[in-house]
Design an enzyme around this catalytic site. Structure first.
Site, PDB file in Angstrom:
ATOM      1  N   HIS A 279      43.900  39.631  22.443  1.00 39.73           N
ATOM      2  CA  HIS A 279      45.512  39.321  23.142  1.00 39.73           C
ATOM      3  C   HIS A 279      46.128  38.846  21.753  1.00 39.73           C
ATOM      4  CE1 HIS A 279      45.392  40.640  27.251  1.00 39.73           C
ATOM      5  NE2 HIS A 279      44.446  40.047  27.500  1.00 39.73           N
TER       6      HIS A 279
ATOM      7  N   HIS B 146      37.856  39.088  23.849  1.00 37.17           N
ATOM      8  CA  HIS B 146      38.701  39.460  24.834  1.00 37.17           C
ATOM      9  C   HIS B 146      40.039  38.749  24.669  1.00 37.17           C
ATOM     10  CE1 HIS B 146      40.394  41.623  28.776  1.00 37.17           C
ATOM     11  NE2 HIS B 146      41.124  40.648  28.492  1.00 37.17           N
ATOM     12  N   GLU B 147      39.926  37.651  24.527  1.00 38.95           N
ATOM     13  CA  GLU B 147      41.257  36.785  24.626  1.00 38.95           C
ATOM     14  C   GLU B 147      41.798  36.824  22.989  1.00 38.95           C
ATOM     15  OE1 GLU B 147      42.758  35.707  27.152  1.00 38.95           O
ATOM     16  OE2 GLU B 147      41.108  36.370  28.383  1.00 38.95           O
TER      17      GLU B 147
ATOM     18  N   CYS C 265      41.427  42.665  33.173  1.00 36.60           N
ATOM     19  CA  CYS C 265      42.540  41.762  32.740  1.00 36.60           C
ATOM     20  C   CYS C 265      43.635  41.206  33.495  1.00 36.60           C
ATOM     21  CB  CYS C 265      43.029  42.480  31.552  1.00 36.60           C
ATOM     22  SG  CYS C 265      44.372  41.519  30.377  1.00 36.60           S
TER      23      CYS C 265
END
Length: 192
Positions: free
Chosen positions: A165, A161-162, A118
């Site tokens: 966030h 993953h994004e 990351c």
């Protein structure tokens, strides 16, 4: 005033590091039609990913290579992220996604054997990060059009993953805290 204009060169100093509270907030929906400031920001974020993968530009600006970047990683409380990478079949993913959502997932899961990285994390984190192998998702593109798509394998991992966030989650939150290399039980899961 938005500093992230298309001619602004985003560098590592613009990337918010782990420990900053904004990375733990659930981001706010972006209003549509997309404001020019938001379009400029997305263009700037996409250029960062392209620069980070270009050997000349990454060296010039001392960039770490990235394939995804969410708005809160540059300090903005907005539900949008960009992805830029080529999958193992050679398909290019160049996506600016606004207000993304997962509609459905596979039961089967996958993980990257080398863990995930990351841009907001300046350390090597060991452990398996279980992700859904396939996701069906929807979002709005930079033109404000609603798009629905299916992702499998590596692109599905990047998307999740994004999206994490935007939901205030870091990839290492998904690693088993007692045994980083222990995988979920009673689930079909394999290494990518």
């Amino acid at each position: 005033m938005n500093k992230f204009k298309p001619d602004y060169i985003l560098t590592m100093k613009d990337i918010i590091k782990e420990g900053d509270p904004i990375l733990r907030e659930i981001t706010d929906e972006v209003s549509l039609p997309l404001a020019e400031d938001d379009k400029d920001t997305l263009a700037c974020m996409m250029q960062f990913l392209k620069n980070s993968q270009d050997p000349v530009m990454s060296k010039k600006y001392n960039l770490r290579g990235g394939i995804g970047l969410s708005a809160n990683q540059i300090g903005l409380n907005k539900r949008m992220f960009v992805m830029y990478f080529t999958d193992s079949d050679g398909k290019l993913y160049e996506e600016c996604l606004i207000n993304p959502k997962i509609i459905s997932t596979s039961a089967s899961m996958i993980y990257l054997p080398q863990s995930e990285g990351c841009l907001s994390v300046d350390r090597d984190v060991k452990g398996y990060v279980p992700r859904y192998e396939r996701v069906k998702a929807k979002a709005f593109n930079i033109k404000g059009e609603e798009v629905t798509f299916r992702l499998k394998g590596f692109p599905a991992i990047v998307f999740q993953h994004e999206l994490d966030h935007l939901n205030g989650k870091m990839f290492y939150d998904r690693i088993n805290s007692e045994n980083p290399f222990k995988l979920p039980e009673n689930t079909e899961i394999k290494s990518l």
